[in-house]
Design an enzyme around this catalytic site. Structure first.
Site, PDB file in Angstrom:
ATOM      1  N   GLY A  14       0.835  -1.186   0.000  1.00  0.00           N
ATOM      2  CA  GLY A  14       0.000   0.000   0.000  1.00  0.00           C
ATOM      3  C   GLY A  14       0.872   1.237   0.000  1.00  0.00           C
ATOM      4  O   GLY A  14       1.887   1.291  -0.701  1.00  0.00           O
ATOM      5  N   ALA A  15       0.511   2.251   0.790  1.00  0.00           N
ATOM      6  CA  ALA A  15       1.267   3.496   0.787  1.00  0.00           C
ATOM      7  C   ALA A  15       2.702   3.285   1.256  1.00  0.00           C
ATOM      8  O   ALA A  15       3.660   3.638   0.565  1.00  0.00           O
ATOM      9  CB  ALA A  15       0.555   4.527   1.660  1.00  0.00           C
ATOM     10  N   LYS A 192       8.058   6.455  18.415  1.00  0.00           N
ATOM     11  CA  LYS A 192       7.073   6.619  17.341  1.00  0.00           C
ATOM     12  C   LYS A 192       5.661   6.755  17.930  1.00  0.00           C
ATOM     13  O   LYS A 192       4.843   7.536  17.431  1.00  0.00           O
ATOM     14  CB  LYS A 192       7.135   5.426  16.399  1.00  0.00           C
ATOM     15  CG  LYS A 192       6.131   5.460  15.227  1.00  0.00           C
ATOM     16  CD  LYS A 192       6.515   6.469  14.167  1.00  0.00           C
ATOM     17  CE  LYS A 192       5.479   6.541  13.040  1.00  0.00           C
ATOM     18  NZ  LYS A 192       5.430   5.306  12.235  1.00  0.00           N
ATOM     19  N   ASN A 200      -2.841   9.726  15.580  1.00  0.00           N
ATOM     20  CA  ASN A 200      -3.668   8.666  15.016  1.00  0.00           C
ATOM     21  C   ASN A 200      -4.913   8.447  15.862  1.00  0.00           C
ATOM     22  O   ASN A 200      -6.015   8.287  15.337  1.00  0.00           O
ATOM     23  CB  ASN A 200      -2.871   7.360  14.911  1.00  0.00           C
ATOM     24  CG  ASN A 200      -2.346   7.115  13.511  1.00  0.00           C
ATOM     25  OD1 ASN A 200      -3.094   7.044  12.557  1.00  0.00           O
ATOM     26  ND2 ASN A 200      -1.034   6.989  13.394  1.00  0.00           N
ATOM     27  N   SER A 262      -3.105   7.864   9.331  1.00  0.00           N
ATOM     28  CA  SER A 262      -3.576   6.632   8.687  1.00  0.00           C
ATOM     29  C   SER A 262      -4.882   6.134   9.288  1.00  0.00           C
ATOM     30  O   SER A 262      -5.762   5.635   8.575  1.00  0.00           O
ATOM     31  CB  SER A 262      -2.505   5.540   8.781  1.00  0.00           C
ATOM     32  OG  SER A 262      -2.224   5.204  10.126  1.00  0.00           O
TER      33      SER A 262
END
Length: 319
Positions: A14-15, A192, A200, A262
């Site tokens: 995907g991305a 992260k 998110n 995302s």
């Protein structure tokens, strides 16, 4: 793992997988992409990347695309870029690609992905990585990269084993992907999460872009409170995140503009969100270590409710 002419498999193109795999292929590496929904489009039109670091395209005749792992060659390096919501598919998707010395690098979000790969395929194979990148799939086989792009990778089982991870980092850096090696993968994961949990999580629960989350005093205060709770959760899990990382992450976010995380994109498209890997597992580790994280707990519950609604609507559409 062979480093002379490695065969590289991208599981989940995907991305994230499409971009990093595409950069490796652009620079002459033998890259094989496992796709699902985009398979026919990529076979017809190739892979297109619109990037702030330079647009590029892998033509249809040059891209090695597959819709079934058993049709792919065994690999020296498997890069897992699946959404963690698909981790129940790791065994059938990855196992056919393995040789005795194949390395498996996960670039997935959240906590627990390396542990699952280690259970399935052995801890000695596993590396983990974090992609710090603003990127979205904007159409079948079309990826838009708007900011950042660095990845940080490290060994899962034995951090002192540097030869393999150093060579992978050299390969990425030579392919226009800035890559740094982590001495402590767990530190990297929590670092992260310091960004992923507020942006998110709130993006999923409130359906707001990053600029709106930090664009008011109330929103900025909420983001800061969540980041401090992430620091407490990390400390409970044995990782000390420096206090200055809060301001660094906020300042980096201010440069992104109206970026959709995302999980916000998944919400808008009615897809399952990575609630457990990004919110649930960190919350469980915080509780296990005795940390107080009331805002994270409330955010997790809210995201679970939103995700359940998405899945219910998806089920209704298939009736």
């Amino acid at each position: 793992m062979s480093f002379d002419h490695p065969v590289i498999a991208i599981v989940g193109a995907g991305a994230v997988g499409g971009y990093y795999g595409g950069r490796l292929a652009q620079h002459g590496h033998d890259v094989h992409f496992l796709l699902r929904g985009d398979y026919e489009a990529v076979r017809r039109n190739g892979l297109t990347v619109q990037s702030c670091d330079g647009d590029f395209r892998i033509p249809a005749g040059a891209v090695r695309a597959y819709d079934e792992p058993r049709r792919m060659p065994t690999a020296d390096l498997v890069i897992v870029a699946l959404k963690s919501t698909n981790n129940d598919q790791l065994d059938p998707l990855v196992r056919p690609l393995l040789k005795d010395d194949t390395a498996v690098l996960t670039l997935q979000n959240g906590l627990g992905n390396e542990d699952r790969l280690a259970e399935l395929f052995g801890a000695g194979r596993v590396l983990g990585g974090m992609a710090f990148v603003c990127i979205n799939r904007v159409g079948p086989g079309v990826i838009r990269h708007t900011d950042h792009g660095i990845i940080r990778i490290g060994e899962f089982a034995d951090p002192s084993r540097r030869d393999r991870v150093d060579r992978i980092a050299v390969m990425f850096n030579a392919s226009r992907v800035r890559c740094e090696v982590l001495d402590d993968l767990r530190f990297g994961r929590w670092q992260k999460l310091l960004w992923n949990i507020p942006f998110n999580g709130l993006g999923a629960a409130l359906d707001l872009t990053t600029d709106r989350l930090v664009g008011s005093d109330e929103g900025l205060a909420l983001v800061r409170q969540l980041m401090e709770e992430v620091r407490a959760a990390a400390r409970a899990d044995g990782v000390e995140l420096p206090a200055e990382l809060v301001d660094i992450n906020i300042n980096n976010t201010l440069s992104m503009g109206p970026y959709k995380s995302s999980m916000q994109v998944d919400r808008q498209h009615g897809r399952a969100m990575e609630v457990e890997a990004i919110l649930g597992e960190p919350l469980r580790r915080a509780r296990s270590g005795g940390a107080s994280t009331p805002i994270l707990a409330a955010l997790y519950r809210a995201a679970v409710v939103v995700d359940a609604g998405l899945q219910a609507r998806g089920s209704a559409r298939h009736l």
